[in-house]
Write an enzyme that holds these catalytic residues in place. Structure first.
Site, PDB file in Angstrom:
ATOM      1  N   GLY A 184       9.622  56.885  25.945  1.00 21.09           N
ATOM      2  CA  GLY A 184      10.339  56.023  25.018  1.00 21.09           C
ATOM      3  C   GLY A 184      10.679  54.700  25.663  1.00 21.09           C
ATOM      4  O   GLY A 184      10.664  54.578  26.896  1.00 21.09           O
ATOM      5  N   CYS A 196       7.881  60.660  31.324  1.00 23.15           N
ATOM      6  CA  CYS A 196       8.472  59.334  31.534  1.00 23.15           C
ATOM      7  C   CYS A 196       9.953  59.334  31.141  1.00 23.15           C
ATOM      8  O   CYS A 196      10.760  59.922  31.830  1.00 23.15           O
ATOM      9  CB  CYS A 196       7.665  58.276  30.779  1.00 23.15           C
ATOM     10  SG  CYS A 196       7.939  56.589  31.375  1.00 23.15           S
ATOM     11  N   TYR A 197      10.329  58.714  30.015  1.00 21.39           N
ATOM     12  CA  TYR A 197      11.730  58.728  29.606  1.00 21.39           C
ATOM     13  C   TYR A 197      12.226  60.164  29.444  1.00 21.39           C
ATOM     14  O   TYR A 197      13.390  60.466  29.774  1.00 21.39           O
ATOM     15  CB  TYR A 197      11.900  57.967  28.289  1.00 21.39           C
ATOM     16  CG  TYR A 197      13.334  57.952  27.783  1.00 21.39           C
ATOM     17  CD1 TYR A 197      14.251  57.033  28.272  1.00 21.39           C
ATOM     18  CD2 TYR A 197      13.755  58.864  26.820  1.00 21.39           C
ATOM     19  CE1 TYR A 197      15.573  57.025  27.817  1.00 21.39           C
ATOM     20  CE2 TYR A 197      15.066  58.864  26.360  1.00 21.39           C
ATOM     21  CZ  TYR A 197      15.968  57.934  26.854  1.00 21.39           C
ATOM     22  OH  TYR A 197      17.270  57.934  26.401  1.00 21.39           O
ATOM     23  N   HIS A 223       2.207  58.947  32.158  1.00 24.88           N
ATOM     24  CA  HIS A 223       1.797  59.390  30.822  1.00 24.88           C
ATOM     25  C   HIS A 223       0.473  60.159  30.905  1.00 24.88           C
ATOM     26  O   HIS A 223      -0.602  59.554  30.886  1.00 24.88           O
ATOM     27  CB  HIS A 223       1.653  58.187  29.885  1.00 24.88           C
ATOM     28  CG  HIS A 223       2.960  57.573  29.494  1.00 24.88           C
ATOM     29  ND1 HIS A 223       3.671  57.968  28.385  1.00 24.88           N
ATOM     30  CD2 HIS A 223       3.713  56.619  30.103  1.00 24.88           C
ATOM     31  CE1 HIS A 223       4.792  57.279  28.304  1.00 24.88           C
ATOM     32  NE2 HIS A 223       4.842  56.444  29.343  1.00 24.88           N
ATOM     33  N   GLU A 279      -0.902  61.813  28.640  1.00 23.89           N
ATOM     34  CA  GLU A 279      -1.574  61.860  27.342  1.00 23.89           C
ATOM     35  C   GLU A 279      -2.578  60.747  27.131  1.00 23.89           C
ATOM     36  O   GLU A 279      -3.443  60.837  26.252  1.00 23.89           O
ATOM     37  CB  GLU A 279      -0.542  61.840  26.207  1.00 23.89           C
ATOM     38  CG  GLU A 279       0.204  60.536  26.007  1.00 23.89           C
ATOM     39  CD  GLU A 279       1.453  60.397  26.856  1.00 23.89           C
ATOM     40  OE1 GLU A 279       2.302  59.558  26.529  1.00 23.89           O
ATOM     41  OE2 GLU A 279       1.572  61.128  27.870  1.00 23.89           O
ATOM     42  N   ASP A 331      -8.286  62.770   2.352  1.00 23.75           N
ATOM     43  CA  ASP A 331      -6.986  63.445   2.385  1.00 23.75           C
ATOM     44  C   ASP A 331      -6.666  64.162   1.077  1.00 23.75           C
ATOM     45  O   ASP A 331      -6.319  65.349   1.075  1.00 23.75           O
ATOM     46  CB  ASP A 331      -5.882  62.439   2.725  1.00 23.75           C
ATOM     47  CG  ASP A 331      -6.170  61.685   4.002  1.00 23.75           C
ATOM     48  OD1 ASP A 331      -6.832  62.262   4.887  1.00 23.75           O
ATOM     49  OD2 ASP A 331      -5.762  60.519   4.119  1.00 23.75           O
ATOM     50  N   LYS A 351      -6.557  62.392  10.855  1.00 23.35           N
ATOM     51  CA  LYS A 351      -7.715  62.341   9.965  1.00 23.35           C
ATOM     52  C   LYS A 351      -8.863  63.229  10.430  1.00 23.35           C
ATOM     53  O   LYS A 351      -9.478  63.927   9.619  1.00 23.35           O
ATOM     54  CB  LYS A 351      -8.197  60.894   9.842  1.00 23.35           C
ATOM     55  CG  LYS A 351      -9.375  60.706   8.893  1.00 23.35           C
ATOM     56  CD  LYS A 351      -8.960  60.778   7.440  1.00 23.35           C
ATOM     57  CE  LYS A 351      -8.163  59.568   7.050  1.00 23.35           C
ATOM     58  NZ  LYS A 351      -7.853  59.524   5.595  1.00 23.35           N
TER      59      LYS A 351
END
Length: 519
Positions: free
Chosen positions: A55, A82-83, A171, A173, A229, A375
């Site tokens: 964050g 991280c945060y 991070h 990710e 969708d 998606k």
């Protein structure tokens, strides 16, 4: 809810959705919830593991986001990123301080212990991970020990193996972290001992069961656009309740050429769904006359859609089929994250007409079976349901349609030109074999006129922007590197075949900072 289940707690990071993607790519189901989720609700979710996102805040900031320390007493593994790591250390009695040297970008992390989330990493080896922080942990809470470090962050990786609490200052990710997926995998499978059971097929089965339980013997109505969708959402609900679902396609005059009739034919004839088409073209185009502000366009279209949809729902009910109890929407996660100002402290980018408002107006229960999917995951679910590939791989099309690709005033003359140009772009992208390789490719008509020359005569006409982007889920994107020859062919055809356009340009902006659509 699928099991095992990982809860991602969002503290406002721009990469929180990437954390969720990486977990799902490892075939473990997860959902994102804001850091404001009450502890009672978090406990009721009964997650099998918890990940605290990064964050933009500092734990020292007044009003900085936090979480109930009881989350660390639930007995489930927790990973702070991280945060999230700094907050964990702060709440558990460690010390967080401003870094003397901020770290932004790649950093070399040296492994001190190849255990826990660093399972399989060699002690003493270094790997590159992506850092983005101005604070750092300077003293670990009781029970924690250092597992990895950088020159400016002595506790770049830390953990309490007994309580299965871990933190990383970087991070894992993001794609820039070379072995980030391994760290997340070690957390999921070595630390949390979860099983990789999440697949598109398992999601579909679970979704059908949840829809059946939710709707019961009621009837449902769905706004069908023919996009991926709404198509998958409608098929899931039809699989659950059969002919108690009615789909309504509102032809608002803002669709692509011939699209409304194609959608009705496909879903009536191939998918055997109950589809009702409403011709509201004149109503929408007239209502948009003189409107140039993008948000006003979106809100006008959303308001009219609700009115037309509501009126048609009542008409169908009065025909003897009975009143509807539930509304089906094809809302997906990017719609939610861009429309809700606190899925964590994220900013509103633009409003989506299918997120919020409609159930209150129509007094119907809401069914959004795809709300937490990206998606590409929606397409996988569609394949598992047997939906034809040409439907699933249709490029995304915005809910407000061509109105937000027709910058400035929307009128039938400009829409006609934009439809013709869009058809040319579609034809040439398909002919080049690139339709499924790019995320979206379309034209944007600008309210900008420029001087040109045709047949020795001066012209003063509008300009068209060609936009083609590459993306995985629409959250981030880069412009597609289309061949110059292809761009030249598109330009030549548009200028020669579409009255009112004498100039074609190509948009090379990434998202962020730009959005994919222009409005």
């Amino acid at each position: 809810m699928q099991r095992p289940f990982v809860l991602v707690v969002d503290f406002g990071s721009q990469t929180t959705q990437l954390v969720a993607r990486r977990v799902r790519e490892a075939h473990v189901y997860c959902e994102i919830q804001p850091c404001t989720l009450p502890m009672s609700e978090l406990r009721a979710l009964a997650p099998d593991a918890i990940i605290l996102s990064g964050g933009p805040a500092s734990v020292f900031d007044e009003g900085s986001p936090s979480i109930d320390p009881g989350v660390f007493e639930l007995g489930v593994p927790v990973l702070g990123i991280c945060y999230g790591m700094q907050l964990m250390a702060h709440l558990l009695g460690g010390k967080v301080a401003k870094s003397t040297e901020r770290e932004f970008g790649p950093a070399s992390v040296t492994v001190a212990e190849g255990t826990g989330i660093l399972h399989g990493f060699q002690v003493g080896a270094s790997d590159t991970f992506w850092m983005s922080h101005g604070d750092r942990v300077e003293a670990l809470p009781r029970g924690f020990r250092a597992l990895g470090s950088t020159p400016s962050a002595p506790f770049a990786v830390a953990g309490d193996p007994d309580r299965r609490l871990y933190g990383v200052q970087f991070h894992p990710e993001v794609a820039h972290s070379a072995r980030g997926a391994e760290i997340l995998g070690s957390f999921l499978f070595e630390v949390a001992k979860l099983e990789p059971t999440f697949t598109a097929g398992s999601f579909a089965e679970d979704a059908v069961a949840r829809i059946q339980a939710k709707i019961g013997t009621g009837r449902a109505i769905c706004g069908l656009s023919g996009g991926v969708d709404s198509s998958v959402a409608a098929t899931l609900v039809a699989r659950a309740i059969g002919d108690r679902l009615t789909c309504v396609l509102v032809d608002n005059g803002l669709m692509r050429e011939g699209e409304a009739d194609e959608v009705v034919s496909t879903f009536r004839d191939q998918m055997h769904l109950d589809v009702v088409k409403v011709d509201a073209r004149e109503l929408f185009v007239c209502a948009l006359a003189g409107i140039t502000d993008p948000e006003t366009k979106r809100k006008t279209i959303g308001r009219l859609f609700i009115e037309v949809f509501d009126k048609e729902a009542h008409r169908i009910a009065e025909d003897g089929r009975g009143a509807f109890d539930w509304l089906v929407q094809g809302t997906v996660y990017p719609d939610v994250i861009e429309s809700v100002s606190f899925k964590g402290p994220s900013a509103v980018i633009k409003s989506h007409h299918n997120v919020g408002g409609l159930p209150e107006r129509m007094r119907l229960g809401l069914v959004e079976p795809l709300r937490e999917l990206f998606k590409d995951e929606v397409r996988e679910v569609g394949l598992s349901l047997g939906i034809p590939r040409d439907i699933l791989w249709r490029q995304p099309f915005p809910g407000p349609g061509l109105a937000i690709r027709c910058l400035g005033e929307v009128n039938e003359t400009r829409l006609r030109a934009l439809r013709a140009a869009d058809r040319i772009i579609d034809q040439e992208i398909r002919a080049a074999g690139l339709y499924e390789k790019v995320w979206q490719s379309f034209g944007v008509l600008l309210p900008v006129k420029s001087v040109g020359v045709m047949g020795d005569s001066r012209t003063y006409e509008e300009a068209l922007v060609v936009r083609a982007v590459e993306s995985v889920d629409g959250m981030t994107a880069d412009f597609a590197k289309l061949p110059y020859e292809l761009l030249g062919t598109i330009s030549s055809r548009v200028i020669n075949e579409v009255p009112g356009i004498n100039r074609v340009t190509y948009d090379i902006s990434p998202k962020p900072p730009a959005t994919i659509e222009w409005e």
